[in-house]
Scaffold this active site. Structure first.
Site, PDB file in Angstrom:
ATOM      1  N   ASP A 200       0.898  -1.144   0.000  1.00  0.00           N
ATOM      2  CA  ASP A 200       0.000   0.000   0.000  1.00  0.00           C
ATOM      3  C   ASP A 200       0.939   1.195   0.000  1.00  0.00           C
ATOM      4  O   ASP A 200       1.522   1.529   1.033  1.00  0.00           O
ATOM      5  CB  ASP A 200      -0.899   0.022   1.249  1.00  0.00           C
ATOM      6  CG  ASP A 200      -1.913   1.152   1.151  1.00  0.00           C
ATOM      7  OD1 ASP A 200      -1.506   2.268   0.773  1.00  0.00           O
ATOM      8  OD2 ASP A 200      -3.091   0.919   1.435  1.00  0.00           O
ATOM      9  N   HIS A 201       1.111   1.817  -1.163  1.00  0.00           N
ATOM     10  CA  HIS A 201       2.219   2.778  -1.258  1.00  0.00           C
ATOM     11  C   HIS A 201       2.032   3.984  -0.345  1.00  0.00           C
ATOM     12  O   HIS A 201       2.993   4.683  -0.044  1.00  0.00           O
ATOM     13  CB  HIS A 201       2.500   3.166  -2.718  1.00  0.00           C
ATOM     14  CG  HIS A 201       1.552   4.167  -3.301  1.00  0.00           C
ATOM     15  ND1 HIS A 201       0.316   3.833  -3.772  1.00  0.00           N
ATOM     16  CD2 HIS A 201       1.672   5.497  -3.504  1.00  0.00           C
ATOM     17  CE1 HIS A 201      -0.284   4.916  -4.228  1.00  0.00           C
ATOM     18  NE2 HIS A 201       0.514   5.945  -4.079  1.00  0.00           N
ATOM     19  N   HIS A 263      -5.652   2.960   0.847  1.00  0.00           N
ATOM     20  CA  HIS A 263      -4.890   4.125   1.318  1.00  0.00           C
ATOM     21  C   HIS A 263      -5.584   4.907   2.440  1.00  0.00           C
ATOM     22  O   HIS A 263      -4.984   5.233   3.455  1.00  0.00           O
ATOM     23  CB  HIS A 263      -4.627   5.101   0.165  1.00  0.00           C
ATOM     24  CG  HIS A 263      -4.070   4.449  -1.060  1.00  0.00           C
ATOM     25  ND1 HIS A 263      -3.186   3.401  -1.017  1.00  0.00           N
ATOM     26  CD2 HIS A 263      -4.265   4.701  -2.380  1.00  0.00           C
ATOM     27  CE1 HIS A 263      -2.860   3.051  -2.251  1.00  0.00           C
ATOM     28  NE2 HIS A 263      -3.504   3.820  -3.087  1.00  0.00           N
TER      29      HIS A 263
HETATM   30  C1  BG6 Z   1      -3.420   4.612  -6.689  1.00  0.00           C
HETATM   31  C2  BG6 Z   1      -4.779   4.729  -7.327  1.00  0.00           C
HETATM   32  O1  BG6 Z   1      -3.387   3.539  -5.781  1.00  0.00           O
HETATM   33  O2  BG6 Z   1      -3.121   5.812  -5.996  1.00  0.00           O
HETATM   34  C3  BG6 Z   1      -4.847   5.927  -8.256  1.00  0.00           C
HETATM   35  O3  BG6 Z   1      -5.048   3.548  -8.062  1.00  0.00           O
HETATM   36  C4  BG6 Z   1      -4.419   7.180  -7.540  1.00  0.00           C
HETATM   37  O4  BG6 Z   1      -6.146   6.087  -8.799  1.00  0.00           O
HETATM   38  C5  BG6 Z   1      -3.083   6.959  -6.833  1.00  0.00           C
HETATM   39  O5  BG6 Z   1      -4.304   8.213  -8.488  1.00  0.00           O
HETATM   40  C6  BG6 Z   1      -2.742   8.144  -5.961  1.00  0.00           C
HETATM   41  O6  BG6 Z   1      -1.451   7.984  -5.489  1.00  0.00           O
HETATM   42  P1  BG6 Z   1      -0.554   9.236  -5.149  1.00  0.00           P
HETATM   43  O7  BG6 Z   1       0.695   8.664  -4.577  1.00  0.00           O
HETATM   44  O8  BG6 Z   1      -0.348   9.984  -6.444  1.00  0.00           O
HETATM   45  O9  BG6 Z   1      -1.343  10.045  -4.175  1.00  0.00           O
END
Ligand code: BG6
Length: 511
Positions: A200-201, A263
Site C-alpha cells: 500500500d504505497h 490508502h
Molecule cells: C493509486 C490509485 O493507488 O493511488 C490511483 O489507483 C491514484 O487512482 C493513486 O491516483 C494516488 O497515489 P498518489 O501517490 O499519487 O497520491
C-alpha cells in the site's frame, strides 16, 4: 516546536541511515508495464544513487513481449529520465543498468519459470546474490494466480538454507472480500505470511510514517488524542487528475475500492490506533487491525445517510476544459462508477466514541493534496464572549503531500490596543527543516522488503477487514443507483458532501 531549524539527528541521512539489505535478485512480473517504468525502476535507480542498495543486486524483468536485455534497458532508461526524482547520471545509469536483465515468457508457461530458475542460479554465481529472491507481482491482477502457481511448481518460492524468498503483491488486492480471501489463499499456498509483502504505497510516504512519531513521541498531542478533546477528523485525498488512460480498471473499481479500501483506511488506522507494544511489524499491524474491527459498519439505509458518491461532469482544471467522466475513453457512457466519495465513519471504541472521521477522496477536484486534519473541540464560550470575537478551533493538519509537513492553527491576539483574536499557524515543512528531498514511497518500500521488514505492508487480516467494511457499502449501492451525485470537474465535489459535514456542524477544509 514547529520552527524551521536544521535538526542534528540521524534523520538527515534519509534512507542511508539504515543497515544495507542483503544482496538479492529482484524479479518483476509485468516488467513492461506502467508501474515498472513510472515507479519501480526510478525508485531502484534513486536507491542506487543514494548508495543504499547492496552492491550485489540484480533485477530481472519477466514479461511476455519479445525483447533483448539491451532494448529493455533502453526503455527503462527513457522512463527513468522522465520519472526519476533525481537527475540521471550517465555513468551511474550504465553500471546500474548492467545488472538489469529481461526474461521473456508467458506467465502461464511452467517452462518459462524453470528457465528463470536456471538464470537466477547463474546470476547468483556471477553476482554473489546468494540465492536471495524478491518476486514482485506487478502484472495485471488476473495473472497473479497463474504466476503464484508456477512459482510454486518451479519451486522458486522455496528458499534454500541460508537464503530467503519473498513476494511483493501490488494492489488491487482483490475486488471484494471473497476475491481478496481467494487471492490470500493462493498467496499462502506459495509464500508464508512472513514472506508476503502486500503493497500500500501510502504507507511508504514519509509523512504517513511520521504520524506515529508525531503522536507517540510528543507528550503534547497524545495526551489530547481522544474524544474528550477532539471534535472530528477530516481525511482528504484530492486529485485534479482524471482516469488517465486507466478507465478499463477504474470504471470497474471506483473511488471507494481504488482509494478508500486501502490508502484512506490505512491513514485512518494510523491516526486512530492505540500505541503498539513495539515497532515490529506485527505489533503495529495488530493495532491497525483493531481499528478496522472497531469501525461501525455502514450498511443498508445508513449508507445513504453517511456516504456520498459522485461522478465528475465536464469542467475546467487550471483553466483547461476537461471532459465529463462518462465521455472519457473506454468509460461506459452510462457508467455509475463513483469518482468521488465522502464518508462519515465512526470508530466505536473507548478512545473515539462520538468522534466522527470524515473521509473524502476524488478525481478531477480543484487541487491536489492529501492531508489529515484533526479538529479540536471549542473552548468554553465564556471568557471572550463580551468582546464579540469568534474563536476558531485548533486544527492540527498533517500534510501527507505535497509540501509535506504539519501545521497547527491556534488563536492569537492581534497587536493593538483592542482585543482582536485571529487564527495563526505554526508550520513545519519537511523540505526546509530537513533540507533534503524526501524519498519516494516505492524507494522505502522496496528497501524494506529487501531488508525483511513488513511493518509498512498490509497483513492478510488488515486487507480482509477493510474489504468487509467496503463491501457492505457496495451492497447497499447495488440496491439503487439514483443516489449518485454529479460535480463539475475542477470544483471541490458535490453539494451533498457539504451537507454531510454541515449535519455535524462543520465544513470541509479547503486545501
Ligand atoms: C493509486 C490509485 O493507488 O493511488 C490511483 O489507483 C491514484 O487512482 C493513486 O491516483 C494516488 O497515489 P498518489 O501517490 O499519487 O497520491
Amino acid at each position: 516546536m514547529f520552527i524551521d531549524q536544521q535538526p542534528t539527528n540521524p534523520l538527515r541521512e534519509g534512507l542511508a541511515s539504515r543497515a544495507m539489505p542483503d544482496p538479492c535478485t529482484l524479479v518483476i512480473f509485468g516488467a513492461t508495464g506502467d508501474l515498472t517504468h513510472r515507479k519501480l525502476v526510478p525508485a531502484l535507480y534513486n536507491l542506487a544513487a543514494d548508495g543504499v542498495l547492496p552492491p550485489a543486486i540484480s533485477v530481472v524483468g519477466f514479461a511476455r513481449r519479445d525483447k533483448t536485455d539491451d532494448v529493455f534497458r533502453m526503455e527503462l532508461e527513457e522512463a527513468a529520465r522522465k520519472f526519476s526524482r533525481q537527475g540521471i547520471n550517465d555513468g551511474l545509469w550504465e553500471s546500474f543498468a548492467s545488472n538489469i536483465h529481461y526474461h521473456r515468457s508467458p506467465f502461464d508457461s511452467l517452462e518459462g519459470y524453470e528457465s528463470l530458475a536456471k538464470r537466477l542460479d547463474e546470476l547468483d554465481a556471477a553476482r554473489g546474490t546468494r540465492g536471495n529472491r524478491l518476486f514482485y507481482l506487478a502484472a495485471a491482477p488476473d495473472q497473479f494466480e497463474v504466476i503464484l502457481e508456477n512459482l510454486r511448481k518451479s519451486r522458486l518460492n522455496e528458499a534454500r538454507p541460508g537464503s530467503w524468498a519473498r513476494a511483493i503483491v501490488e494492489k488491487p488486492f482483490g475486488t471484494d472480500l471473497p476475491s481478496a480471501c481467494r487471492l490470500n489463499d493462493l498467496v499462502e499456498k506459495a509464500f508464508a505470511e512472513s514472506q508476503t509483502y502486500r503493497i500500500d504505497h501510502y504507507l511508504g510516504k514519509e509523512t504517513a510514517q511520521n504520524i506515529m512519531v508525531l503522536r507517540f513521541a510528543n507528550a503534547l498531542f497524545e495526551a489530547m488524542w481522544n474524544s474528550r478533546y477532539i471534535d472530528h477528523v477530516q481525511i482528504t485525498a484530492s486529485e485534479p487528475l482524471g482516469v488517465e488512460g486507466r478507465a478499463g480498471y477504474y470504471d470497474k473499481s471506483g473511488a471507494l475500492r481504488d482509494m478508500v479500501q486501502n490508502h484512506l483506511l490505512q491513514l485512518l488506522c494510523l491516526t486512530a490506533m492505540e500505541p503498539p507494544a513495539g515497532l515490529d511489524a506485527d505489533s503495529v499491524r495488530d493495532e491497525k487491525v483493531k481499528v478496522l474491527r472497531s469501525l461501525r459498519p455502514l450498511a443498508g439505509a445508513d449508507v445513504f445517510k453517511h456516504v456520498v458518491r459522485a461522478q465528475y461532469g465536464a469542467g475546467a482544471i487550471n483553466g483547461k476544459r476537461v471532459a465529463a467522466y462518462r465521455d472519457e475513453l473506454n468509460v461506459d457512457p452510462s457508467s455509475v462508477t463513483e469518482t468521488y466519495v465522502a464518508l462519515e465513519v465512526n470508530v466505536d471504541n473507548w478512545r473515539w466514541a462520538g468522534v466522527p472521521f470524515f473521509i473524502r477522496v476524488g478525481k478531477r477536484l480543484a487541487k491536489g493534496g492529501t492531508e489529515i486534519a484533526v479538529h479540536f473541540k471549542s473552548v468554553p464560550p465564556v471568557l471572550f464572549r463580551a468582546t464579540g470575537e469568534s474563536i476558531d478551533d485548533n486544527v492540527l493538519v498533517i500534510r501527507i503531500q505535497p509540501d509535506e509537513g504539519i501545521s497547527l492553527r491556534m488563536s492569537a491576539k492581534m497587536p493593538g490596543s483592542s482585543l482582536r483574536i485571529e487564527p495563526v499557524k505554526m508550520d513545519f515543512h519537511y523540505g526546509t527543516s530537513f533540507g533534503k528531498a524526501t524519498p519516494e514511497a516505492y524507494e522505502r518500500l522496496l528497501l524494506d522488503a529487501m531488508s525483511g521488514d513488513a511493518t509498512l505492508f498490509a497483513r492478510r487480516d488488515e486487507v480482509e477487514e477493510a474489504w468487509r467494511f467496503v463491501d457492505a457499502i457496495h451492497a447497499a449501492w447495488n440496491t439503487q443507483k439514483d443516489d449518485l451525485a454529479l460535480y463539475e470537474a475542477g470544483t471541490w465535489g458535490p453539494a451533498e458532501a457539504d451537507e454531510l459535514m454541515k449535519r455535524h456542524g462543520g465544513a470541509w477544509r479547503r486545501l
